[in-house]
Scaffold this active site. Structure first.
Site, PDB file in Angstrom:
ATOM      1  CG  LEU A   1      17.241  59.182  43.092  1.00  0.00           C
ATOM      2  CD1 LEU A   1      18.671  59.335  42.599  1.00  0.00           C
ATOM      3  CD2 LEU A   1      16.272  59.700  42.039  1.00  0.00           C
TER       4      LEU A   1
ATOM      5  CB  CYS B   1       1.619  60.648  52.362  1.00  0.00           C
ATOM      6  SG  CYS B   1       1.320  61.029  54.082  1.00  0.00           S
TER       7      CYS B   1
HETATM    8  C1  UDX Z   1       5.942  60.191  52.805  1.00  0.00           C
HETATM    9  C2  UDX Z   1       6.921  61.369  52.818  1.00  0.00           C
HETATM   10  O1  UDX Z   1       8.254  60.858  52.814  1.00  0.00           O
HETATM   11  C3  UDX Z   1       6.671  62.277  54.002  1.00  0.00           C
HETATM   12  O2  UDX Z   1       7.497  63.410  53.934  1.00  0.00           O
HETATM   13  C4  UDX Z   1       5.212  62.699  54.012  1.00  0.00           C
HETATM   14  O3  UDX Z   1       4.902  63.504  55.122  1.00  0.00           O
HETATM   15  C5  UDX Z   1       4.295  61.503  53.981  1.00  0.00           C
HETATM   16  O4  UDX Z   1       4.614  60.675  52.848  1.00  0.00           O
HETATM   17  P1  UDX Z   1       5.840  57.811  53.982  1.00  0.00           P
HETATM   18  O5  UDX Z   1       4.654  57.539  53.129  1.00  0.00           O
HETATM   19  O6  UDX Z   1       5.771  57.456  55.416  1.00  0.00           O
HETATM   20  O7  UDX Z   1       6.207  59.379  53.912  1.00  0.00           O
HETATM   21  O8  UDX Z   1       7.088  57.011  53.416  1.00  0.00           O
HETATM   22  P2  UDX Z   1       8.256  57.145  52.342  1.00  0.00           P
HETATM   23  O9  UDX Z   1       9.459  56.620  52.992  1.00  0.00           O
HETATM   24  O10 UDX Z   1       8.367  58.472  51.711  1.00  0.00           O
HETATM   25  O11 UDX Z   1       7.802  56.058  51.272  1.00  0.00           O
HETATM   26  C6  UDX Z   1       6.566  56.136  50.567  1.00  0.00           C
HETATM   27  C7  UDX Z   1       6.459  55.006  49.573  1.00  0.00           C
HETATM   28  O12 UDX Z   1       7.396  55.177  48.514  1.00  0.00           O
HETATM   29  C8  UDX Z   1       6.755  53.616  50.156  1.00  0.00           C
HETATM   30  O13 UDX Z   1       5.849  52.687  49.602  1.00  0.00           O
HETATM   31  C9  UDX Z   1       8.170  53.307  49.702  1.00  0.00           C
HETATM   32  O14 UDX Z   1       8.426  51.946  49.566  1.00  0.00           O
HETATM   33  C10 UDX Z   1       8.187  54.020  48.349  1.00  0.00           C
HETATM   34  N1  UDX Z   1       9.541  54.434  47.941  1.00  0.00           N
HETATM   35  C11 UDX Z   1      10.230  55.332  48.686  1.00  0.00           C
HETATM   36  C12 UDX Z   1      10.101  53.914  46.766  1.00  0.00           C
HETATM   37  O15 UDX Z   1       9.487  53.099  46.077  1.00  0.00           O
HETATM   38  N2  UDX Z   1      11.337  54.362  46.389  1.00  0.00           N
HETATM   39  C13 UDX Z   1      12.043  55.263  47.112  1.00  0.00           C
HETATM   40  O16 UDX Z   1      13.150  55.614  46.693  1.00  0.00           O
HETATM   41  C14 UDX Z   1      11.475  55.765  48.297  1.00  0.00           C
END
Ligand code: UDX
Length: 464
Positions: free
Chosen positions: A271, A281
């Site tokens: 969030l 991903c």
């Molecule tokens: C994600 C999924 O979490 C995982 O289940 C899937 O298999 C692959 O994609 P990942 O890309 O490694 O994993 O990282 P994640 O922690 O989910 O963050 C992805 C992106 O969203 C990052 O750039 C992060 O900074 C951003 N993010 C994450 C936000 O901007 N806000 C958040 O609350 C959470």
């Protein structure tokens, strides 16, 4: 010599190596995040695993116990399970007698947003021409709905021996930085099969993991992966959209998120508003799902909206800074954080990649710091410091070893990644080190009042 193993993310139960009476002979195709982590975790849970990749250099590193990716606890598990792990470029020896072959090769995004399935197709054909006994092919890579059917077809087309090869979908949900923990302590394992035999084999393979298993059809399993990732991306874009509105109406997105997160139907994870999602991903999977829908004549409006919001969000702070500063020419710009998130050296779709070219084109003198990402970033943007190397009017970029070094004498600072090393920088440090303490924070790290009291001009996301 026994190495002293210290785990950073794993629970005591996950740290414990499991021994089973009937280990499966497993081959894993691809040693990227998905393939390597899955292979090592399958070995840790008792199976005999051969990891296959075409990259000789990577295999040599792995044989020496070095992980080619930066991932917590991975090298520890590689060491602990070294008797059960083989790394090779010889796919024939790996597939020939395997009980199961996991496919974890890449499905990179193509210019039209669709997933490139050529690596999967190649592996499927290699499997068909090599296997000498019945086996289960398990597709772990993220693939569009219907790809498992294609893999089955490719195998049928090319099968040389009279053996039974079934195909199952087993999507991966690991996040970078916590990949090992996410695999060994997954909230659920999704298995998608079209036969009882395939389901039973996969259940047996995962039995030593002692985790909940959700068994569905192959197409549903393929869809679960895209739907789950796109939902999380949507959640983030939604919060970013609301954050932008919060700024206009005088609300605070951190308070709004905290209040929303208490509702168990919403949940308090993913969030955080910020500078947009990156990584290997969310950007790729949302576009691939949108492409899949378009191919079937359907408009996936919600996912499309998430993609569009994210595109704008990534350069929102840069635009804000442009309005404030007019030009970056001759300004010393500190950039804190280059990777798409903390805990990884991965730069794919990182907001830094959108912002740095804009700043350079505007003539900024950038001093960038990332605890692990400097090296990878400098391969894309080589260090350019001397005026003779520069195109006229273009800026320069140098990589420094600490946040302090980046901030020293800076006119403006951008924060792109919330590394612990960056969160440790105190408001007073900005005031003390920068020439003009002007900070654009894409990760909402600091308390507004504290920054104001310290005399830092501070802009963040969704807070006025
Ligand atoms: C994600 C999924 O979490 C995982 O289940 C899937 O298999 C692959 O994609 P990942 O890309 O490694 O994993 O990282 P994640 O922690 O989910 O963050 C992805 C992106 O969203 C990052 O750039 C992060 O900074 C951003 N993010 C994450 C936000 O901007 N806000 C958040 O609350 C959470």
């Amino acid at each position: 010599m026994m190495r002293n193993l210290t785990f950073k993310t794993l629970s005591p139960k996950s740290q414990k190596q499991v021994s089973i009476t009937r280990p499966y002979n497993i081959a894993v195709a691809g040693t990227g995040y998905v393939g390597l982590v899955s292979g090592v975790c399958l070995a840790h849970r008792g199976h005999k695993v051969t990891c296959v990749d075409i990259d000789e250099q990577k295999m040599t590193m792995l044989q020496q116990g070095i992980s080619p990716i930066y991932e917590q606890d991975l090298e520890e598990l590689m060491y602990l399970n070294k008797e059960r792990l083989i790394y090779t470029t010889d796919y024939k020896s790996a597939y020939k007698k395997a009980d199961a072959i996991f496919i974890g090769v890449g499905t990179p995004e193509q210019p039209d947003g669709s997933a490139n399935l050529s690596f999967i197709a190649t592996v499927a054909r290699q499997i068909a021409e090599t296997v000498e006994k019945d086996c289960l092919v398990v597709v772990k890579s993220t693939v569009p709905v219907g790809t498992n059917d294609k893999v089955e077809q490719f195998i049928k087309d090319f099968l040389l021996k009279d053996v039974k090869v079934e195909v199952a979908s087993n999507p991966e949900f690991l996040a970078q930085g916590t990949a090992v923990k996410d695999t060994l302590e997954a909230p659920r394992i999704i298995i998608g099969t079209n036969s009882i035999g395939a389901e039973q084999t996969l259940r047996k393979i995962y039995e030593p993991f002692d985790l909940p298993i959700v068994s569905v059809s192959r197409r549903s399993a393929e869809m679960i992966k895209y739907a789950a990732n796109s939902f999380l991306a949507l959640k983030i874009s939604y919060m970013n959209d609301i954050a932008n509105l919060c700024e206009l109406v005088g609300a605070d997105i951190l308070e709004v998120a905290a209040g929303m997160g208490f509702d168990p139907r919403i949940g308090n994870k993913h969030l955080n508003a910020g500078i947009g999602y990156g990584g290997s991903c969310f950007p790729k999977d949302t576009k691939a799902l949108d492409y899949l829908a378009t191919q079937h004549g359907y408009k996936l409006r919600t996912v499309k909206a998430a993609i569009n919001v994210n595109k704008d969000q990534k350069i929102l702070l840069y635009k804000k800074a442009c309005r404030r500063l007019i030009t970056f020419k001759g300004l010393k710009v500190a950039v804190l954080g280059l990777t798409f998130k903390p805990g990884t050296d991965d730069l794919r779709e990182a907001p830094s990649l959108d912002n740095i070219p804009l700043l350079l084109a505007q003539g900024a003198e950038i001093y960038a710091y990332d605890p692990v990402g400097n090296k990878n970033f400098s391969r894309i943007f080589p260090e350019l410091t001397s005026p003779t190397e520069k195109e006229s009017g273009a800026g320069s970029i140098s990589y420094v070893a600490s946040a302090e070094a980046a901030l020293k004498g800076a006119n403006v600072c951008f924060i792109f990644t919330e590394w612990e090393e960056i969160k440790k920088v105190k408001p007073l440090d900005y005031k003390r080190l920068m020439r003009t303490p002007l900070v654009y924070d894409g990760r909402n790290i600091y308390d507004l009042e504290e920054m104001q009291k310290t005399g830092v001009e501070y802009y963040s996301i969704g807070r006025n």
